[in-house]
Write a protein that holds these residues in place. Structure first.
Motif, PDB file in Angstrom:
ATOM      1  N   GLY A 189      42.061  42.838  47.847  1.00 19.63           N
ATOM      2  CA  GLY A 189      40.881  43.126  48.652  1.00 19.63           C
ATOM      3  C   GLY A 189      40.826  44.519  49.228  1.00 19.63           C
ATOM      4  O   GLY A 189      39.746  44.981  49.623  1.00 19.63           O
ATOM      5  N   ALA A 192      38.783  46.939  46.934  1.00 21.25           N
ATOM      6  CA  ALA A 192      37.364  46.557  47.012  1.00 21.25           C
ATOM      7  C   ALA A 192      36.736  47.083  48.295  1.00 21.25           C
ATOM      8  O   ALA A 192      35.609  47.594  48.293  1.00 21.25           O
ATOM      9  CB  ALA A 192      37.236  45.040  46.937  1.00 21.25           C
ATOM     10  N   ARG A 193      37.477  46.970  49.383  1.00 21.05           N
ATOM     11  CA  ARG A 193      36.948  47.421  50.680  1.00 21.05           C
ATOM     12  C   ARG A 193      36.767  48.938  50.707  1.00 21.05           C
ATOM     13  O   ARG A 193      35.726  49.441  51.155  1.00 21.05           O
ATOM     14  CB  ARG A 193      37.881  46.966  51.792  1.00 21.05           C
ATOM     15  CG  ARG A 193      37.406  47.297  53.198  1.00 21.05           C
ATOM     16  CD  ARG A 193      38.149  46.479  54.234  1.00 21.05           C
ATOM     17  NE  ARG A 193      39.600  46.649  54.135  1.00 21.05           N
ATOM     18  CZ  ARG A 193      40.439  45.726  53.684  1.00 21.05           C
ATOM     19  NH1 ARG A 193      39.967  44.555  53.262  1.00 21.05           N
ATOM     20  NH2 ARG A 193      41.738  45.943  53.644  1.00 21.05           N
ATOM     21  N   GLY A 196      34.240  50.119  48.007  1.00 22.58           N
ATOM     22  CA  GLY A 196      32.918  49.649  48.395  1.00 22.58           C
ATOM     23  C   GLY A 196      32.231  50.546  49.406  1.00 22.58           C
ATOM     24  O   GLY A 196      31.008  50.477  49.565  1.00 22.58           O
ATOM     25  N   GLU A 199      30.976  53.273  46.443  1.00 23.30           N
ATOM     26  CA  GLU A 199      30.544  52.892  45.095  1.00 23.30           C
ATOM     27  C   GLU A 199      30.662  54.077  44.129  1.00 23.30           C
ATOM     28  O   GLU A 199      29.689  54.744  43.790  1.00 23.30           O
ATOM     29  CB  GLU A 199      29.105  52.369  45.105  1.00 23.30           C
ATOM     30  CG  GLU A 199      28.936  51.045  45.817  1.00 23.30           C
ATOM     31  CD  GLU A 199      27.555  50.439  45.602  1.00 23.30           C
ATOM     32  OE1 GLU A 199      26.703  51.110  44.985  1.00 23.30           O
ATOM     33  OE2 GLU A 199      27.337  49.307  46.043  1.00 23.30           O
ATOM     34  N   ALA A 225      43.642  43.000  41.527  1.00 24.30           N
ATOM     35  CA  ALA A 225      43.425  43.976  42.596  1.00 24.30           C
ATOM     36  C   ALA A 225      42.949  45.313  42.028  1.00 24.30           C
ATOM     37  O   ALA A 225      42.009  45.921  42.556  1.00 24.30           O
ATOM     38  CB  ALA A 225      44.707  44.160  43.394  1.00 24.30           C
ATOM     39  N   SER A 227      41.388  45.769  39.313  1.00 25.19           N
ATOM     40  CA  SER A 227      40.040  45.570  38.753  1.00 25.19           C
ATOM     41  C   SER A 227      38.958  45.755  39.812  1.00 25.19           C
ATOM     42  O   SER A 227      37.781  45.959  39.462  1.00 25.19           O
ATOM     43  CB  SER A 227      39.914  44.167  38.147  1.00 25.19           C
ATOM     44  OG  SER A 227      40.856  43.951  37.118  1.00 25.19           O
ATOM     45  N   GLU A 228      39.333  45.654  41.069  1.00 19.40           N
ATOM     46  CA  GLU A 228      38.344  45.788  42.149  1.00 19.40           C
ATOM     47  C   GLU A 228      37.628  47.128  42.101  1.00 19.40           C
ATOM     48  O   GLU A 228      36.460  47.220  42.495  1.00 19.40           O
ATOM     49  CB  GLU A 228      39.033  45.604  43.501  1.00 19.40           C
ATOM     50  CG  GLU A 228      39.522  44.179  43.750  1.00 19.40           C
ATOM     51  CD  GLU A 228      40.404  44.068  44.979  1.00 19.40           C
ATOM     52  OE1 GLU A 228      40.970  42.981  45.188  1.00 19.40           O
ATOM     53  OE2 GLU A 228      40.530  45.061  45.728  1.00 19.40           O
ATOM     54  N   LEU A 229      38.298  48.178  41.614  1.00 16.60           N
ATOM     55  CA  LEU A 229      37.629  49.474  41.520  1.00 16.60           C
ATOM     56  C   LEU A 229      36.481  49.421  40.523  1.00 16.60           C
ATOM     57  O   LEU A 229      35.382  49.942  40.789  1.00 16.60           O
ATOM     58  CB  LEU A 229      38.630  50.562  41.120  1.00 16.60           C
ATOM     59  CG  LEU A 229      38.028  51.943  40.849  1.00 16.60           C
ATOM     60  CD1 LEU A 229      37.265  52.458  42.064  1.00 16.60           C
ATOM     61  CD2 LEU A 229      39.120  52.937  40.438  1.00 16.60           C
ATOM     62  N   ARG A 231      34.801  46.802  39.624  1.00 20.25           N
ATOM     63  CA  ARG A 231      33.738  45.958  40.190  1.00 20.25           C
ATOM     64  C   ARG A 231      32.918  46.712  41.246  1.00 20.25           C
ATOM     65  O   ARG A 231      31.765  46.350  41.512  1.00 20.25           O
ATOM     66  CB  ARG A 231      34.345  44.709  40.829  1.00 20.25           C
ATOM     67  CG  ARG A 231      35.030  43.784  39.844  1.00 20.25           C
ATOM     68  CD  ARG A 231      35.489  42.499  40.503  1.00 20.25           C
ATOM     69  NE  ARG A 231      36.328  41.715  39.606  1.00 20.25           N
ATOM     70  CZ  ARG A 231      35.876  40.948  38.628  1.00 20.25           C
ATOM     71  NH1 ARG A 231      34.567  40.858  38.432  1.00 20.25           N
ATOM     72  NH2 ARG A 231      36.710  40.279  37.847  1.00 20.25           N
ATOM     73  N   ALA A 232      33.509  47.743  41.850  1.00 23.14           N
ATOM     74  CA  ALA A 232      32.823  48.480  42.913  1.00 23.14           C
ATOM     75  C   ALA A 232      32.035  49.677  42.399  1.00 23.14           C
ATOM     76  O   ALA A 232      31.420  50.397  43.188  1.00 23.14           O
ATOM     77  CB  ALA A 232      33.847  48.951  43.947  1.00 23.14           C
ATOM     78  N   ARG A 258      28.584  45.817  35.566  1.00 21.57           N
ATOM     79  CA  ARG A 258      27.997  46.841  36.429  1.00 21.57           C
ATOM     80  C   ARG A 258      27.105  47.786  35.636  1.00 21.57           C
ATOM     81  O   ARG A 258      26.723  48.860  36.149  1.00 21.57           O
ATOM     82  CB  ARG A 258      29.104  47.644  37.114  1.00 21.57           C
ATOM     83  CG  ARG A 258      30.044  46.846  37.982  1.00 21.57           C
ATOM     84  CD  ARG A 258      29.319  46.273  39.187  1.00 21.57           C
ATOM     85  NE  ARG A 258      28.801  47.315  40.068  1.00 21.57           N
ATOM     86  CZ  ARG A 258      27.950  47.092  41.059  1.00 21.57           C
ATOM     87  NH1 ARG A 258      27.485  45.867  41.277  1.00 21.57           N
ATOM     88  NH2 ARG A 258      27.526  48.076  41.829  1.00 21.57           N
TER      89      ARG A 258
END
Length: 489
Positions: A189, A192-193, A196, A199, A225, A227-229, A231-232, A258
């Motif tokens: 997380g 992602a935080r 985010g 973006e 974890a 992969s969160e980049l 997704r953002a 995306r």
């Protein structure tokens, strides 16, 4: 930072303004933002962050004395200067305070607002970089390529966490053309935080390895974890992915979600033979650096990289893949990369002299980076020279720590490292494994402290030795590397 009024600043962080005498809600601020009162200068904004060792609220006076004009605080702070003056006058604050619920969240909120304003009004392009290893080196290489193209903001050192990343973002101005952000994490997380907040237009994923696996809970959790980049990513952006890492390659479908394109870099054709957009061939490693032929979108050129270590070829490819996607020519990328002598202090940093060469790579360590550094040591040591590895603990491996330290000891023996000097209780398994594999006749030795290791090395090292110092930051061996470098300079 960009110019904001106190009213706009308070609204961005969701705080209540306590005005100092002479200030109004229309007072303009535009100074640097920091959480360290020692780094505050005239016009700055001080964020009073509570910490594990101390509390930023204790340093509001110091920040004010250094020139801060605003303090973001979690509770009002009465100045000692104001208290001393209160016997003869009404108590007052020496600088405006904005009271927020959480100072770290306020820092993130401010970064989000500032970057959004710059992005909406200019030509700002945002690059985010993550991976188990190589983030800081890739960030530095990419920044060196982009800086001649326009104002470029990138992290100092490894500013990649919940404080460092927003502080980097807050350095953008209306004139900034590129923001290069490094995203690290020790738990799910966090990327992602941080990503985010902005973006990114481009997301670079270098590799998925065992670094911080203890915090994530295993390699598959690490994959999720990182992969969160992707997704953002800003919708319609670009994912720059390592084609040679199957876990990184598996992020391509996430990019599609995306509406982002994928740009591949690697040493071969990719794990599934898909081919790559930017690749390296004919890699040759020496004590002066690494030479290879880089091909980007069908155009080839020779790169003579002075940064030590074959593993840095992949970091250079990632930087080139990103920069060429942003419009920089391959020729310019090559020219600028060849001017880089070291990626960062304490990262494969050559010290000492030709007589005794010290390679100080003790800022960070994971199983992957430890293996890469040991292989580099073996590759750059010529006939008549001796390999010496000074090794400390790898942190944040959790339940995998014992096995991974064993593997490092085994690898050092298999690579034929002639002296293995293990330092600190956390790394003792490396020594025991090296002995178990046959390094029992003086080839491997163990010391509890860096001082003991230094005293031994000062009597043991001789002309022609090539010495690697490698550990995680917490082991403190980077300072041992510095001492050895100075002693043999």
């Amino acid at each position: 930072m960009i110019t904001l009024t106190l009213s706009e600043l308070a609204r961005a962080v969701g705080g209540e303004v306590l005005l100092a005498p002479g200030d109004t809600l229309d007072t303009v601020v535009s100074g640097a933002v920091d959480t360290d009162s020692r780094l505050i200068g005239p016009g700055s904004i001080f964020v009073a962050k509570p910490g594990e060792q101390t509390d930023g609220h204790l340093f509001v006076d110091a920040a004010a004395a250094a020139g801060a004009v605003v303090a973001i605080v979690e509770h009002p702070v009465e100045s000692s200067v104001a208290s001393a003056a209160s016997a003869a006058a009404e108590p007052r604050s020496v600088l405006t305070q904005i009271v927020v619920r959480d100072a770290v969240e306020a820092l993130a909120d401010l970064a989000r607002e500032v970057v959004a304003r710059v992005r909406s009004g200019g030509d700002l392009r945002i690059v985010g970089i993550t991976g188990s290893n190589g983030k800081t080196t890739t960030k530095n290489l990419l920044a060196r390529i982009l800086e001649p193209e326009g104002e470029t903001v990138s992290p100092k050192a490894s500013f990649n966490n919940e404080v460092g990343a927003p502080l980097t973002m807050l350095r953008v101005t209306e004139a900034t053309r590129y923001l290069v952000s490094e995203f690290g994490a020790s738990a799910p997380g966090e990327i992602a935080r941080l990503a985010g907040l902005v973006e990114p237009d481009v997301g670079v994923v270098l590799m998925v390895g065992m670094a911080h696996a203890g915090g994530f809970g295993g390699i598959e959790a690490t994959l999720a974890a990182k992969s969160e980049l992707v997704r953002a990513l800003h919708r319609g952006g670009l994912a720059v992915l390592n084609a040679d890492d199957a876990r990184v390659a598996s992020m391509a479908p996430i990019a599609s979600e995306r509406d982002a394109a994928v740009r591949w870099f690697g040493r071969g054709g990719g794990v599934d033979g898909r081919g790559v957009d930017v690749r390296a061939d004919d890699v040759e490693v020496s004590a002066s650096g690494t030479t290879c032929v880089v091909t980007a979108d069908g155009v080839s050129a020779t790169l003579r990289l002075r940064v030590l270590g074959e593993h840095h070829v992949m970091n250079a490819l990632a930087a080139i893949a990103t920069a060429t996607a942003l419009g920089v020519s391959l020729a310019d990328c090559i020219e600028r990369l060849e001017a880089v002598e070291i990626a960062e202090r304490w990262r494969m940093q050559p010290l000492g002299s030709e007589r005794v060469r010290i390679i100080n790579d003790a800022y960070n360590a994971s199983p992957d980076s430890m293996a890469a550094a040991l292989r580099t040591l073996a590759q750059i040591t010529g006939p008549g020279e001796r390999t010496v590895a000074v090794l400390g603990a790898m942190s944040e491996l959790g339940e995998y720590a014992e096995d991974e330290h064993d593997r490092v000891g085994l690898l050092a023996v298999r690579l034929g490292i002639q002296r293995i000097v293990v330092v600190g209780a956390g790394a003792r398994r490396m020594f025991l494994e090296a002995v178990a594999q046959g390094s029992w006749d003086g080839e491997a030795i163990y010391f509890e402290t860096a001082d003991e290791a230094y005293d031994y090395l000062m009597t043991e090292l001789r002309d022609g030795d090539r010495v690697l110092v490698k550990s995680s930051n917490s082991a403190g061996l980077r300072f041992l590397g510095d001492r050895l470098g100075e002693s043999f300079s």
